[in-house]
Motif scaffolding. Structure first.
Motif, short mmCIF file in Angstrom:
data_model
loop_
_atom_site.label_atom_id
_atom_site.label_comp_id
_atom_site.label_asym_id
_atom_site.label_seq_id
_atom_site.Cartn_x
_atom_site.Cartn_y
_atom_site.Cartn_z
N TYR A 178 0.83 -1.21 0.00
CA TYR A 178 0.00 0.00 0.00
C TYR A 178 0.86 1.26 0.00
O TYR A 178 1.93 1.30 0.61
N MET A 179 0.36 2.29 -0.66
CA MET A 179 0.98 3.60 -0.64
C MET A 179 0.29 4.45 0.42
O MET A 179 -0.89 4.79 0.26
N VAL A 180 1.00 4.76 1.49
CA VAL A 180 0.43 5.59 2.55
C VAL A 180 0.81 7.03 2.27
O VAL A 180 1.99 7.40 2.35
N ASP A 181 -0.18 7.85 1.95
CA ASP A 181 0.09 9.25 1.58
C ASP A 181 0.14 10.16 2.79
O ASP A 181 0.80 11.21 2.75
N SER A 182 -0.57 9.81 3.86
CA SER A 182 -0.60 10.71 5.02
C SER A 182 -1.02 9.93 6.26
O SER A 182 -1.75 8.93 6.16
N VAL A 183 -0.54 10.39 7.41
CA VAL A 183 -0.97 9.84 8.70
C VAL A 183 -1.62 10.97 9.49
O VAL A 183 -1.03 12.04 9.66
N LEU A 184 -2.85 10.75 9.93
CA LEU A 184 -3.59 11.73 10.72
C LEU A 184 -3.93 11.13 12.07
O LEU A 184 -4.21 9.93 12.18
N LEU A 185 -3.92 11.94 13.12
CA LEU A 185 -4.33 11.48 14.43
C LEU A 185 -4.68 12.66 15.32
O LEU A 185 -4.39 13.82 14.97
N PHE A 186 -5.26 12.35 16.46
CA PHE A 186 -5.57 13.40 17.41
C PHE A 186 -4.32 13.76 18.22
O PHE A 186 -3.42 12.94 18.41
N ARG A 187 -4.30 14.97 18.67
CA ARG A 187 -3.20 15.45 19.50
C ARG A 187 -3.56 15.22 20.96
O ARG A 187 -4.61 15.65 21.43
N ASP A 188 -2.71 14.51 21.68
CA ASP A 188 -2.96 14.24 23.10
C ASP A 188 -1.83 14.84 23.92
O ASP A 188 -0.65 14.51 23.73
N GLU A 189 -2.17 15.75 24.84
CA GLU A 189 -1.16 16.47 25.60
C GLU A 189 -0.45 15.59 26.63
O GLU A 189 0.63 15.92 27.09
#
Length: 786
Positions: A178-189
């Protein structure tokens, strides 16, 4: 079938786990796409649980009403998709949607959406749960969706343990191409996973974007709607959208440029570059899955990628289709454990397991005592020749120059590889030659088997045809089983003719001072590169018997006799012809045999040369100079051995499959059978344009009528040009596919994997039939084009 459009940017959304925010972040992506004035499509292929809580409902609620949303399979039970499908099917498991049906439904939706807009447009395909959450059939999503090969956005896990979960999910995707173009996630302090993952993925050329968590759900629906909408407004997806669009365009630009760059960089094998006129002559393979290439076309009005059946099994290597996950994981397992390690006087588990399996439970059982590893079929044959010539020299007490002037006995049309020694074991008149090629030996012109107008026929060389009667060469029925019934045919008049002819020829060679023959080298049953020649197995069996009978030494069950006999099973072995080995069909063991190609499932090169103990003992002494001083830097490389072990396990299971048993039933359950339909074979052999047809196992060879014939003929390539058009034949096949095929002059051959579906084979049969039924005007047009 992979999909790629100029005007429609499609991304698939995978999650590192459940409850990581796939739908929230996908909604933000959808809103950002609509803000860019793009038409937007959202697909949730599978949804489980309450309809009002469904992800596509969330998209409708918080994105623009103009967004096109769709769910293909909806189940109201809040469980894993495979359980929901089972519960919906009840006790009738056959109702559960197959992976192909499921993937085809996704393809259909994407194609319909692409046709409905001329863009620019964006589409998001959101999966369920984590990458390995099961699809409807129980296959994990990462494998089920793989034929689509859509660019991917990975939603990472911001929770405790999320770093590991995100990297593990990424590696699962990576292992499958697979070609992974981007990784997104929530920001946890608190856990600050994004701070670790950002540089980790940056080193791999992947951007990471982290966003604030959504607000807590309010018990007041109106308030919840308002605060959620405000939350979405606060998310800036601009940089993510730019990255996704850039990656989409970069992929198209890369594919666009590949034909010209390839023409300037490559020296292709078996290609006359003077005939490669323009970029359209170059097949650009973007990916491959199962039995299909995904090929790129600059001029396509629909998807720039389309499926093309790999009908030569990628030069006879494919065993279980392309990118088989079990083989990929086997390669990774060995690479991670060993990389590559030196082999002389050493051992490792994958190599030892493979050797013991081949000797005790594979094609070497009951005769072979040793396994020698090498790189590929040609080098495996070089090893076999060295073994045989040394064994002969030691037995005969040859020294010095006498050892340098040895030749081999074989058949005209044989081919054992392109290294010089392997070429020298073939007749001079072949096309596979070079300036140093010095044919050493004698080659019989063999009788061949084919089906002509529905009946199996033995075609004899002129020297044998003179004395033959029609009953000797024409099968008593339309079944090819008769041809391969050795016990019965060994008592026939034709068998005696073969014995007499072979014996007299060998006597004449000895009396005339011909080359001193030191080995018998055969491609059992089928000579592949020489023109897909199906040799009369009776001739090969009698040849072996005669050679071994010309030995005055007392008969021994363990020593080779007459000449060492080499079986080159690189092409024909390991079920390519429907049997694990040609040994049971011929009813005789070799002294040396070579296997490659199918051995590693078409993933990595590896060859084995197996030998009997009497061959091995010719090299054993206290003098190192008498050892087999032959080797390769990557001898017995762990990756190849581990992949081979996995391949052998899988093909043993495949050989017991329902598809194989059904095919055997159609052919009368004899040793000679084929995955190709017998009625199709008989009909094909009766076409005016066809001279003869023959099939065994996965292989189909079609010889066209051509006065010139031979390897340099273009007749087969010309008559089958229509196979390159996906719309020809197989009208009910979805998605439609073109066919990548190879020819040997006026012979076209087709080859399946061992697990190619009956539906795909039937579709290919229909395409071949349609192509060969084209009228003479079309044929003349194609001839002018060629």
């Amino acid at each position: 079938m992979s999909l790629l459009f100029k005007h429609l940017r499609v991304h698939q959304i995978f999650g590192a786990n459940t409850d990581v925010g796939k739908t929230i972040l996908t909604t933000a992506l959808v809103r950002a796409s609509t803000a860019l004035r793009n038409e937007v499509f959202y697909l949730k292929p599978i949804s489980t649980g309450s309809p009002q809580d469904a992800d596509d409902e969330h998209i409708k609620q918080f994105a623009s009403p103009k967004v096109h949303t769709e769910c293909l399979y909806r189940f109201h039970v809040p469980v894993s998709p495979h359980l929901a499908a089972q519960m919906a099917a009840g006790d009738e498991s056959q109702k559960i949607v197959s992976d192909k049906t499921f993937v085809d439904s996704v393809i259909s939706y994407v194609n319909r959406s692409a046709s409905a807009t001329r863009g620019p447009a964006h589409m998001y395909v959101e999966t369920a749960g984590g990458v390995h959450s099961p699809a409807l059939s129980g296959t994990t999503q990462v494998d089920c969706y793989r034929p689509l090969f859509l660019p991917t956005i990975l939603i990472g896990d911001s929770r405790l343990g999320g770093i590991s979960a995100t990297i593990s999910a990424y590696e699962s995707l990576l292992l499958r191409g697979y070609m992974v173009d981007s990784v997104l996630l929530f920001r946890d302090e608190y856990y600050r996973n994004s701070e670790y993952l950002t540089p980790y993925f940056a080193e791999r050329g992947i951007d990471v974007a982290a966003f604030a968590h959504p607000p807590p759900v309010s018990p007041d629906p109106r308030e919840n709607l308002a605060i959620t909408d405000e939350y979405y407004k606060s998310l800036d997806m601009g940089s993510v959208q730019r990255v996704l669009t850039e990656r989409h365009q970069q992929r198209i630009d890369q594919l666009d440029s590949m034909p010209r760059r390839s023409m300037d960089a490559f020296w292709w094998p078996f290609v006359q570059h003077g005939l490669v006129k323009n970029e359209k002559d170059v097949t650009v393979i973007d990916s491959a899955s199962n039995d299909f290439f995904s090929i790129y076309s600059q001029s396509s009005q629909d998807s720039l990628l389309s499926p093309q059946l790999d009908s030569s099994a990628s030069w006879w290597t494919q065993t279980l289709g392309h990118s088989h996950p079990s083989l990929t994981l086997a390669a990774a397992r060995a690479a991670g454990r060993y990389g590559h390690v030196m082999f002389p006087q050493a051992t490792h588990e994958p190599a030892l397991k493979l050797a013991e399996r081949l000797l005790h439970h594979g094609p070497g059982r009951n005769w072979a005592s040793r396994v020698f590893f090498s790189d590929d079929g040609s080098t495996g044959m070089e090893v076999a020749l060295k073994m045989a010539l040394r064994a002969y020299s030691v037995r005969m007490g040859l020294q010095g120059i006498d050892r340098k002037n040895l030749g081999v006995l074989g058949l005209k049309g044989s081919y054992h590889g392109d290294t010089i020694g392997a070429m020298d074991a073939c007749a001079e008149e072949g096309v596979y030659t070079c300036e140093w090629h010095n044919a050493k030996g004698f080659w019989f012109d063999p009788p061949t088997i084919s089906i002509q107008t529905g009946v199996p026929v033995i075609s004899l060389p002129s020297v044998l045809a003179k004395a033959a009667a029609p009953s000797d060469t024409c099968a008593p029925s339309d079944s090819i089983a008769w041809v391969y019934d050795m016990p019965a045919r060994l008592e026939t008049r034709l068998a005696q003719s073969y014995r007499t002819y072979i014996s007299q020829t060998l006597d004449s060679l000895e009396q005339s001072g011909g080359p001193r023959l030191a080995a018998l080298v055969l491609e059992p049953l089928v000579m592949g590169a020489g023109g897909m020649l199906f040799v009369d197995p009776l001739f090969q069996r009698v040849l072996i018997d005669v050679v071994r009978s010309r030995d005055s030494a007392p008969e021994s069950k363990t020593d080779w006799r007459g000449l060492p006999v080499i079986f080159d099973e690189v092409f024909v072995g390991l079920y390519r012809l429907g049997a694990e080995s040609t040994i049971p069909i011929l009813g005789v063991n070799p002294d040396i045999s070579v296997h490659a190609k199918i051995l590693t499932g078409g993933l990595v090169p590896l060859a084995v040369t197996m030998a009997s103990d009497s061959i091995f003992q010719a090299f054993v002494s206290q003098d190192k100079a008498t050892a087999l001083l032959h080797g390769h830097s990557y001898t017995a490389h762990a990756v190849g051995c581990e992949v081979a072990n996995e391949t052998l396990k899988l093909i043993e299971k495949e050989s017991q499959s329902a598809a194989w048993n059904e095919a055997k039933d159609k052919w009368g359950n004899s040793a000679a059978w084929s995955l190709w339909d017998p009625e199709f074979i008989r009909a094909l052999s009766s076409l005016d344009k066809v001279s003869e047809v023959m099939t065994l196992g996965t292989v189909l060879a079609v010889k066209m009528k051509d006065a010139k014939g031979g390897y340099v003929s273009h007749s087969a390539q010309t008559l089958l040009q229509d196979l390159k058009n996906s719309k020809v034949g197989a009208k009910n096949t979805y998605p439609p596919f073109s066919v990548h095929y190879r020819t040997l002059g006026n012979v076209a051959y087709f080859m399946t994997s061992l697990n190619t579906s009956p539906e795909t084979i039937r579709a290919l049969e229909e395409k071949i039939w349609t192509a060969l039924q084209s009228d003479s005007a079309d044929e003349e047009r194609r001839n002018r084009h060629i």
